[in-house]
Design a protein around this motif. Structure first.
Motif, PDB file in Angstrom:
ATOM      1  N   GLN A 195       0.835  -1.212   0.000  1.00 32.53           N
ATOM      2  CA  GLN A 195       0.000   0.000   0.000  1.00 32.53           C
ATOM      3  C   GLN A 195       0.864   1.255   0.000  1.00 32.53           C
ATOM      4  OE1 GLN A 195      -3.620   0.077   2.603  1.00 32.53           O
ATOM      5  NE2 GLN A 195      -2.961  -1.999   3.161  1.00 32.53           N
ATOM      6  N   PHE A 196       1.965   1.230   0.764  1.00 32.59           N
ATOM      7  CA  PHE A 196       2.872   2.379   0.753  1.00 32.59           C
ATOM      8  C   PHE A 196       3.435   2.602  -0.651  1.00 32.59           C
ATOM      9  CE2 PHE A 196       7.389   3.619   0.739  1.00 32.59           C
ATOM     10  CZ  PHE A 196       7.236   4.956   1.090  1.00 32.59           C
ATOM     11  N   ILE A 197       3.811   1.513  -1.327  1.00 31.83           N
ATOM     12  CA  ILE A 197       4.338   1.621  -2.694  1.00 31.83           C
ATOM     13  C   ILE A 197       3.340   2.360  -3.585  1.00 31.83           C
ATOM     14  CG2 ILE A 197       4.885   0.270  -4.773  1.00 31.83           C
ATOM     15  CD1 ILE A 197       7.162   0.300  -2.776  1.00 31.83           C
ATOM     16  N   LEU A 237      12.460   2.992  -2.507  1.00 30.96           N
ATOM     17  CA  LEU A 237      13.353   2.101  -3.246  1.00 30.96           C
ATOM     18  C   LEU A 237      13.763   0.896  -2.412  1.00 30.96           C
ATOM     19  CD1 LEU A 237      15.575   4.751  -5.077  1.00 30.96           C
ATOM     20  CD2 LEU A 237      13.791   3.312  -6.068  1.00 30.96           C
ATOM     21  N   GLU A 238      14.011   1.130  -1.131  1.00 31.37           N
ATOM     22  CA  GLU A 238      14.392   0.025  -0.257  1.00 31.37           C
ATOM     23  C   GLU A 238      13.245  -0.976  -0.126  1.00 31.37           C
ATOM     24  OE1 GLU A 238      17.271  -1.946   1.574  1.00 31.37           O
ATOM     25  OE2 GLU A 238      17.555   0.099   0.830  1.00 31.37           O
ATOM     26  N   THR A 239      12.031  -0.446   0.067  1.00 33.21           N
ATOM     27  CA  THR A 239      10.853  -1.304   0.200  1.00 33.21           C
ATOM     28  C   THR A 239      10.549  -2.027  -1.111  1.00 33.21           C
ATOM     29  OG1 THR A 239       9.950   0.269   1.808  1.00 33.21           O
ATOM     30  CG2 THR A 239       8.416  -1.336   0.865  1.00 33.21           C
ATOM     31  N   LEU A 282      10.460   6.154 -12.470  1.00 36.81           N
ATOM     32  CA  LEU A 282      10.007   7.404 -11.850  1.00 36.81           C
ATOM     33  C   LEU A 282      10.987   7.920 -10.799  1.00 36.81           C
ATOM     34  CD1 LEU A 282       6.164   7.014 -11.206  1.00 36.81           C
ATOM     35  CD2 LEU A 282       7.276   8.837 -12.486  1.00 36.81           C
ATOM     36  N   PHE A 283      11.834   7.035 -10.309  1.00 40.57           N
ATOM     37  CA  PHE A 283      12.720   7.393  -9.204  1.00 40.57           C
ATOM     38  C   PHE A 283      14.180   7.471  -9.649  1.00 40.57           C
ATOM     39  CE2 PHE A 283       8.878   5.600  -7.620  1.00 40.57           C
ATOM     40  CZ  PHE A 283       8.569   6.362  -6.506  1.00 40.57           C
ATOM     41  N   ALA A 284      14.384   7.505 -10.955  1.00 44.55           N
ATOM     42  CA  ALA A 284      15.740   7.628 -11.487  1.00 44.55           C
ATOM     43  C   ALA A 284      16.059   9.101 -11.675  1.00 44.55           C
ATOM     44  CB  ALA A 284      15.853   6.889 -12.818  1.00 44.55           C
ATOM     45  N   SER A 285      16.916   9.625 -10.833  1.00 44.83           N
ATOM     46  CA  SER A 285      17.250  11.047 -10.869  1.00 44.83           C
ATOM     47  C   SER A 285      18.178  11.347 -12.038  1.00 44.83           C
ATOM     48  CB  SER A 285      17.927  11.466  -9.562  1.00 44.83           C
ATOM     49  OG  SER A 285      18.446  12.769  -9.672  1.00 44.83           O
ATOM     50  N   ALA A 286      17.864  12.428 -12.764  1.00 47.55           N
ATOM     51  CA  ALA A 286      18.752  12.871 -13.834  1.00 47.55           C
ATOM     52  C   ALA A 286      19.915  13.691 -13.285  1.00 47.55           C
ATOM     53  CB  ALA A 286      17.967  13.700 -14.854  1.00 47.55           C
ATOM     54  N   ALA A 345      16.841   5.675  -8.349  1.00 47.60           N
ATOM     55  CA  ALA A 345      16.723   4.304  -8.869  1.00 47.60           C
ATOM     56  C   ALA A 345      17.770   3.988  -9.922  1.00 47.60           C
ATOM     57  CB  ALA A 345      15.325   4.094  -9.455  1.00 47.60           C
ATOM     58  N   ASN A 346      18.303   5.011 -10.623  1.00 50.11           N
ATOM     59  CA  ASN A 346      19.273   4.703 -11.665  1.00 50.11           C
ATOM     60  C   ASN A 346      20.606   4.219 -11.104  1.00 50.11           C
ATOM     61  OD1 ASN A 346      19.323   7.345 -10.734  1.00 50.11           O
ATOM     62  ND2 ASN A 346      20.370   8.135 -12.524  1.00 50.11           N
ATOM     63  N   LEU A 347      20.823   4.398  -9.791  1.00 46.99           N
ATOM     64  CA  LEU A 347      22.027   3.871  -9.153  1.00 46.99           C
ATOM     65  C   LEU A 347      21.710   2.691  -8.233  1.00 46.99           C
ATOM     66  CD1 LEU A 347      23.760   7.256  -8.258  1.00 46.99           C
ATOM     67  CD2 LEU A 347      24.367   5.704 -10.110  1.00 46.99           C
ATOM     68  N   MET A 348      20.465   2.234  -8.279  1.00 42.19           N
ATOM     69  CA  MET A 348      20.006   1.232  -7.326  1.00 42.19           C
ATOM     70  C   MET A 348      20.830  -0.051  -7.397  1.00 42.19           C
ATOM     71  SD  MET A 348      16.082  -0.024  -6.835  1.00 42.19           S
ATOM     72  CE  MET A 348      15.973  -0.755  -8.460  1.00 42.19           C
ATOM     73  N   ASP A 349      21.118  -0.518  -8.611  1.00 40.57           N
ATOM     74  CA  ASP A 349      21.832  -1.781  -8.749  1.00 40.57           C
ATOM     75  C   ASP A 349      23.304  -1.665  -8.386  1.00 40.57           C
ATOM     76  OD1 ASP A 349      19.575  -3.187  -9.519  1.00 40.57           O
ATOM     77  OD2 ASP A 349      19.845  -2.699 -11.639  1.00 40.57           O
TER      78      ASP A 349
END
Length: 761
Positions: free
Chosen positions: A522-524, A568-570, A600-604, A641-645
């Motif tokens: 639900q938070f997501i 992102l963590e969740t 949507l969470f990948a910062s430019a 998100a673009n650095l998540m991996d």
């Protein structure tokens, strides 16, 4: 029926299924030819896949024994090249280049099956049928004149009203002609003198092609989410009454406005933009102004200079290619007749600047190569910064007529307009911005500096295709900023209410205390809506200071960033669980269906280059250079998100850097590359050992996949062949191996898609 309207893109291992409106259009053309019912045109909006539709129509006609030739006719050399590339992507080697008119004539006379479908320009075809041509191609082609020939014209609103079209009709009396256009010529937008110079007596598309075979307007496409709506911002000069529509603004004010709004409009330069100008002289003046501003602000440490390119056709004495390009550039053709030497000198300077910026070696004598390079750099915006650095990119391209029709790039999202536009010219120009990508691009952005709202409203009404009383602007245009801001406020309140309903304070750090996957899911959903609306609002160019202050009050930037990190963590936690806990009591209801929309969470802004710069600055001695602490940088990694991996590797590497000296950015990069290579090698060796395959064979297998970005199932079989397994045991082994290998492959691909990999997910 289904396979008839599919296209196998073998090079990408993809199967494209045509959309219903494309199938209806192809069927209408094929039926019209089968029944020999004259000509017709297809009104399919720009961005709806006209090339795929025309390709399928052409290939189906290729197997019709009654048809001698099928010619796909474009009106510009760059579109000839673009169409050939697309056709050959759909079917490798299906269309060859006609390097000159002689090559076109040879292929027209050829009996080879491969030459039955031909892509050419209307200019080359016109030369082939010109009785005054010294090589007398027309006589050579005489045996073809009484055959059944099909001609399909692309962008038929532009090129089918002059002498070339007349010559084609006269030479091929049995020909059937079909046109594709996103913006037909109606009586309201017909012009008296067309580009070819023939007085066309207000001819419309229907006059030329007899009947409309199938419509799929921009209204349909927006409602189907096949193209985006538009956000149009009409520039208002400060301290002055609104100027009359079409009035040219002060150029300095335009440049200052673009510099102030560009980062927001393009989502911090994730996308790029085009500036459309009224004349070549205006384009040159704007280019010089941007250069001056760059020099003036160079000392400001917070100023991020824009990479600005400029492209317009040179005076037509340079090459036949340029003369051909100019046939569809009426303003540039007219401008180049006045003071051509000055314009040529300015273009030489522009190209020289371009060569210095990008390390190229273009010249005005080979203008077409320069023009191609500009187009490729605009499209290359799609690549990650780690693969395609910012210094190689174009942020804004200044044009007069070029790129405003026929050019497609999903990463072009903004059009700045200092040019009088109307009717089909306006819709064509606006439509450069509205290709669908993902939720980071919610609409096409237009900033009009000439107050052309009446022209915009008239064009929308003309091309909407609506016959009822509904206002088409409600469909075409996005809601005003205050409406979206109110939705954002509601979304933030719903997020707070949800957290409070879980007996938690509405603070980012409390997300970690949510109990159960259902609550996390639900938070997501709640925060994803907040981020989606925030992304949309961030790209509005007409947000005033009060609205910006309201955004900050509703959800302060620090809290927004912290919520992003928690999201992102969740999301990573739930993503890793999807598909891994079978049974009715496994995952909470809805978790399997969650779409995390990481894009949507990948910062430019917070990208690879930015982090490397921050890391280097943080190690430098003294407080002046140090912008952020190591702990702050590590915390920043979790919000994009673009650095998540790579976040875990970056965190571990950075935490392990010695603290007794400073590091340059080059040292940081090289050190991280070496660290990452060692980690990857260790991971591959461990996987190889666990599954009993040779480490060097697994390394070669992975390298082959990443080199082509295509998963090779036969190579997987070869990798496991030495184990001597039966088919059933080998299938189980493949599944076990791929379960471990897929996360590593995705990490190494750095966000790029590996074709065919989904089969094993």
């Amino acid at each position: 029926m289904i396979s008839r309207y599919m296209v196998l893109v073998e090079s990408e291992q993809k199967l494209l299924v045509m959309r219903p409106y494309q199938i209806y259009a192809v069927k209408a053309i094929v039926d019209c030819i089968h029944q020999n019912r004259g000509n017709g045109y297809i009104w399919h909006t720009t961005g709806s896949g006209k090339t795929l539709t025309s390709f399928k129509a052409s290939t189906l006609l290729k197997d019709n024994p009654d048809i001698e030739k099928c010619l796909f006719v474009v009106d510009r050399k760059d579109l000839d090249r673009q169409t050939r590339e697309e056709f050959n992507r759909f079917q490798e080697g299906c269309v060859e280049e006609n390097t000159n008119t002689g090559a076109l004539v040879r292929r027209l006379l050829s009996q080879d099956y491969a030459d039955k479908v031909i892509v050419t320009t209307i200019q080359k075809l016109g030369l082939a049928l010109d009785p005054s041509h010294p090589k007398d191609y027309k006589t050579q082609l005489k045996p073809l004149s009484d055959k059944r020939v099909v001609l399909i014209f692309d962008e038929c609103h532009r090129s089918q009203f002059g002498e070339n079209h007349k010559a084609i009709k006269e030479f091929f009396p049995k020909a059937q002609m079909f046109g594709f256009t996103g913006t037909p010529i109606f009586e309201a937008n017909a012009i008296y003198t067309q580009v070819d110079g023939q007085e066309a007596s207000y001819q419309t598309t229907e006059d030329i092609f007899q009947k409309r075979l199938h419509p799929y307007t921009i209204t349909h496409a927006i409602e189907d989410k096949n193209v985006l709506r538009f956000h149009v911002d009409y520039f208002k000069p400060e301290g002055a009454a609104s100027p009359k529509p079409g009035t040219a603004p002060a150029r300095q004010a335009v440049v200052e406005s673009i510099l102030a709004k560009h980062d927001g409009a393009t989502l911090q330069r994730r996308f790029n933009a085009v500036l459309a100008t009224q004349s070549i002289n205006d384009a040159i003046a704007y280019y010089e102004l941007f250069k001056q501003e760059r020099e003036k602000r160079a000392a400001d440490p917070d100023f991020r200079p824009l990479n600005v390119a400029c492209v317009f056709s040179p005076p037509a004495d340079v090459s036949a290619d340029v003369r051909q390009i100019q046939e569809d550039l009426p303003q540039e053709k007219k401008d180049n007749q006045e003071d051509p030497d000055t314009k040529k000198a300015a273009l030489k300077t522009i190209i020289a600047d371009y060569n210095r910026q990008y390390g190229t070696n273009h010249s005005i004598a080979e203008f077409d190569q320069y023009y191609q390079d500009v187009q490729q750099r605009i499209k290359a915006q799609k690549w990650p910064v780690a693969d395609y650095p910012r210094k190689e990119r174009i942020d804004i391209t200044i044009v007069v007529d070029m790129l405003l029709t026929g050019f497609d790039s999903k990463y072009l999202n903004t059009l700045y307009v200092d040019k009088n536009l109307r009717h089909h010219g306006l819709i064509q120009a606006f439509s450069r911005t509205n290709r669908v990508l993902n939720d980071t691009k919610p609409y096409g952005n237009v900033l009009d500096f000439r107050q052309q709202q009446p022209a915009v409203d008239a064009a929308i009404a003309l091309f909407s295709g609506l016959e009822n009383k509904q206002d088409p602007k409600e469909i075409w245009l996005v809601d005003p900023a205050p409406v979206v801001l109110a939705r954002y406020e509601t979304a933030v309140q719903q997020l707070e209410t949800f957290l409070q309903g879980q007996h938690l304070p509405a603070r980012p750090e409390e997300v970690a205390n949510l109990k159960g996957d259902a609550a996390r899911g639900q938070f997501i959903e709640k925060f994803k809506e907040v981020q989606r609306l925030r992304t949309q609002l961030d790209q509005y160019t007409d947000l005033g200071e009060p609205e910006k202050a309201q955004l900050e009050t509703l959800l302060p930037t620090d809290d927004l960033r912290a919520f992003r990190s928690q999201y992102l963590e969740t999301a990573k936690r739930l993503r890793d669980q999807q598909g891994q806990r079978p049974g009715p009591d496994g995952n909470a209801p809805g978790v399997e269906q969650l779409d995390f929309e990481f894009v949507l969470f990948a910062s430019a802004v917070i990208d690879y280059d930015y982090i490397m710069g921050l890391m280097a600055a943080s190690t430098a001695p003294g407080p002046k250079k140090q912008k952020m602490t190591r702990e702050q940088i590590i915390g920043l990694l979790g919000s994009s998100a673009n650095l998540m991996d790579e976040a875990d590797d970056l965190t571990a590497y950075f935490a392990g850097l010695p603290t007794d000296r400073g590091f340059t950015e080059t040292e940081i990069r090289e050190g991280f590359d070496a660290y990452k290579a060692a980690q990857t090698a260790a991971a591959q060796a461990a996987i190889a050992t666990r599954h009993g395959v040779a480490p060097e064979a697994l390394t070669a297998f992975v390298a082959g996949i990443l080199r082509r970005m295509i998963f090779d199932s036969e190579a997987l079989g070869d990798l496991l062949a030495p184990l001597g397994l039966g088919w059933k045991t080998r299938a189980a082994k493949e599944k076990e191996l791929m379960a471990e290998l897929i996360p590593l492959l995705k990490k190494m691909a750095q966000g790029r898609e590996i074709s065919g990999l989904k089969t094993y997910e």
